[in-house]
Design a protein around this motif. Structure first.
Motif, PDB file in Angstrom:
ATOM      1  N   PHE A  76       0.830  -1.206   0.000  1.00  0.00           N
ATOM      2  CA  PHE A  76       0.000   0.000   0.000  1.00  0.00           C
ATOM      3  C   PHE A  76       0.862   1.253   0.000  1.00  0.00           C
ATOM      4  N   LEU A  77       0.337   2.312  -0.604  1.00  0.00           N
ATOM      5  CA  LEU A  77       0.840   3.656  -0.374  1.00  0.00           C
ATOM      6  C   LEU A  77       0.023   4.248   0.757  1.00  0.00           C
ATOM      7  N   ASN A  78       0.686   4.991   1.650  1.00  0.00           N
ATOM      8  CA  ASN A  78      -0.023   5.596   2.788  1.00  0.00           C
ATOM      9  C   ASN A  78      -0.800   4.534   3.564  1.00  0.00           C
ATOM     10  N   GLU A  79      -0.085   3.430   3.880  1.00  0.00           N
ATOM     11  CA  GLU A  79      -0.755   2.254   4.446  1.00  0.00           C
ATOM     12  C   GLU A  79      -1.516   2.539   5.729  1.00  0.00           C
ATOM     13  N   TYR A  80      -1.008   3.459   6.532  1.00  0.00           N
ATOM     14  CA  TYR A  80      -1.622   3.682   7.839  1.00  0.00           C
ATOM     15  C   TYR A  80      -2.477   4.953   7.878  1.00  0.00           C
ATOM     16  N   SER A  81      -2.977   5.336   6.729  1.00  0.00           N
ATOM     17  CA  SER A  81      -3.866   6.503   6.674  1.00  0.00           C
ATOM     18  C   SER A  81      -5.179   6.133   5.998  1.00  0.00           C
ATOM     19  N   GLU A  82      -6.135   7.018   6.053  1.00  0.00           N
ATOM     20  CA  GLU A  82      -7.435   6.788   5.426  1.00  0.00           C
ATOM     21  C   GLU A  82      -7.324   6.788   3.903  1.00  0.00           C
ATOM     22  N   ASN A  83      -6.237   7.357   3.390  1.00  0.00           N
ATOM     23  CA  ASN A  83      -6.069   7.475   1.940  1.00  0.00           C
ATOM     24  C   ASN A  83      -5.166   6.384   1.362  1.00  0.00           C
ATOM     25  N   LYS A  84      -5.024   5.278   2.074  1.00  0.00           N
ATOM     26  CA  LYS A  84      -4.127   4.235   1.592  1.00  0.00           C
ATOM     27  C   LYS A  84      -4.617   3.685   0.254  1.00  0.00           C
ATOM     28  N   LYS A  85      -3.646   3.304  -0.576  1.00  0.00           N
ATOM     29  CA  LYS A  85      -3.945   2.834  -1.926  1.00  0.00           C
ATOM     30  C   LYS A  85      -3.129   1.580  -2.228  1.00  0.00           C
ATOM     31  N   ALA A  86      -3.795   0.534  -2.680  1.00  0.00           N
ATOM     32  CA  ALA A  86      -3.095  -0.703  -3.041  1.00  0.00           C
ATOM     33  C   ALA A  86      -2.328  -0.501  -4.339  1.00  0.00           C
ATOM     34  N   ILE A  87      -1.019  -0.824  -4.330  1.00  0.00           N
ATOM     35  CA  ILE A  87      -0.207  -0.617  -5.532  1.00  0.00           C
ATOM     36  C   ILE A  87       0.514  -1.884  -5.983  1.00  0.00           C
ATOM     37  N   GLY A  88       0.322  -2.986  -5.265  1.00  0.00           N
ATOM     38  CA  GLY A  88       1.007  -4.198  -5.692  1.00  0.00           C
ATOM     39  C   GLY A  88       0.786  -5.352  -4.735  1.00  0.00           C
ATOM     40  N   ILE A  89       1.394  -6.478  -5.098  1.00  0.00           N
ATOM     41  CA  ILE A  89       1.321  -7.700  -4.304  1.00  0.00           C
ATOM     42  C   ILE A  89       2.736  -8.180  -3.996  1.00  0.00           C
ATOM     43  N   LYS A  90       2.943  -8.683  -2.776  1.00  0.00           N
ATOM     44  CA  LYS A  90       4.242  -9.231  -2.389  1.00  0.00           C
ATOM     45  C   LYS A  90       4.086 -10.701  -2.026  1.00  0.00           C
ATOM     46  N   TYR A  91       5.091 -11.490  -2.413  1.00  0.00           N
ATOM     47  CA  TYR A  91       5.195 -12.890  -2.010  1.00  0.00           C
ATOM     48  C   TYR A  91       6.492 -13.002  -1.221  1.00  0.00           C
ATOM     49  N   ARG A  92       6.379 -13.120   0.111  1.00  0.00           N
ATOM     50  CA  ARG A  92       7.566 -13.075   0.970  1.00  0.00           C
ATOM     51  C   ARG A  92       7.782 -14.417   1.668  1.00  0.00           C
TER      52      ARG A  92
END
Length: 240
Positions: A76-92
């Motif tokens: 996420f961008l801005n993961e801990y805010s109300e405006n967070k936006k998904a930008i990708g997927i991670k495989y960890r």
């Protein structure tokens, strides 16, 4: 004549797939980092059959001694805010053993693999980790990269300024490398001897960890400055 042309096209497709595509899932065959093709489908690396039956959102990949867990989550961008936006997927990859080989570069083995994609599944970056190297082995890997790609650019690592981040930029990939020294000063090792009912302190074994990143240059703006979790924290350079 038509049959001959069809056969030639089929042979060509097989050759391209063999040379440039990852035809087997991670864990079944070491991922070749030297010629990895970013057109590889993420489902080829982590197929449905490898989804964990016990843990939701996890895959199980074959290890030397046991299966290793890989968690799939969202970037996420801005993961801990109300405006967070998904930008990708991670495989960890969550764990490994020293005898696992999940990826190779030349003859250097890596025990862990992490992969990041766009929301649509296009591979953005491959991260491979070699966890217990001597200083000489770490230097040898650096020399192999110099032989392959030429003189690198030196950068300060954003997560820890003491680490040097080396970067090579080529037409079809960006490669970054960082080595971290672990003196095991904060590690507690225990030796258990069940028959004698003895538990004693084990000897510390200082070593290097090497983080190698192979980045899709077309998607670099979705990678740099946007990967902040797990082993991806070693990816970015420090900016003034």
């Amino acid at each position: 004549m038509k049959n001959n042309i069809t056969l030639l096209l089929l042979l060509f497709t097989i050759m391209v797939t063999t040379c440039y595509g990852q035809t087997k899932p991670i864990g079944e065959e070491p991922l070749n980092l030297e010629n990895f093709n970013f057109d590889t489908k993420i489902s080829d690396l982590y197929p449905e059959k490898n989804k964990s039956k016990d843990y939701i959102g996890y895959y199980e990949i074959k290890g030397a001694l046991r299966s290793q867990l890989v968690v799939k989550d969202t970037t996420f961008l801005n993961e801990y805010s109300e405006n967070k936006k998904a930008i990708g997927i991670k495989y960890r990859q969550q764990s490994s053993t020293s005898i696992d080989t999940m990826a190779v570069f030349k003859n250097q083995k890596f025990q862990k693999i992490n992969v990041a994609t766009t929301i649509e599944g296009k591979i953005k970056v491959i991260n491979a980790v070699s966890e217990e190297l001597t200083g000489q082995q770490s230097r040898d890997l650096f020399k192999k990269l110099v032989t392959q790609y030429g003189k690198p650019k030196k950068l300060k690592n954003n997560w820890n300024e003491k680490f040097i981040l080396y970067e090579w930029i080529k037409n079809n990939r960006i490669v970054r490398l960082v080595s971290a020294y672990n003196d095991e000063s904060t590690t507690m090792k225990l030796v258990i001897q069940p028959k004698k009912q003895i538990i004693s302190s084990g000897e510390k074994e200082p070593h290097y960890l090497v983080y190698l990143f192979v980045i899709n240059p077309v998607l670099k703006d979705e990678v740099f400055g946007k990967m902040k979790t797990g082993d991806f924290v070693y990816l970015d350079e420090k900016t003034e």
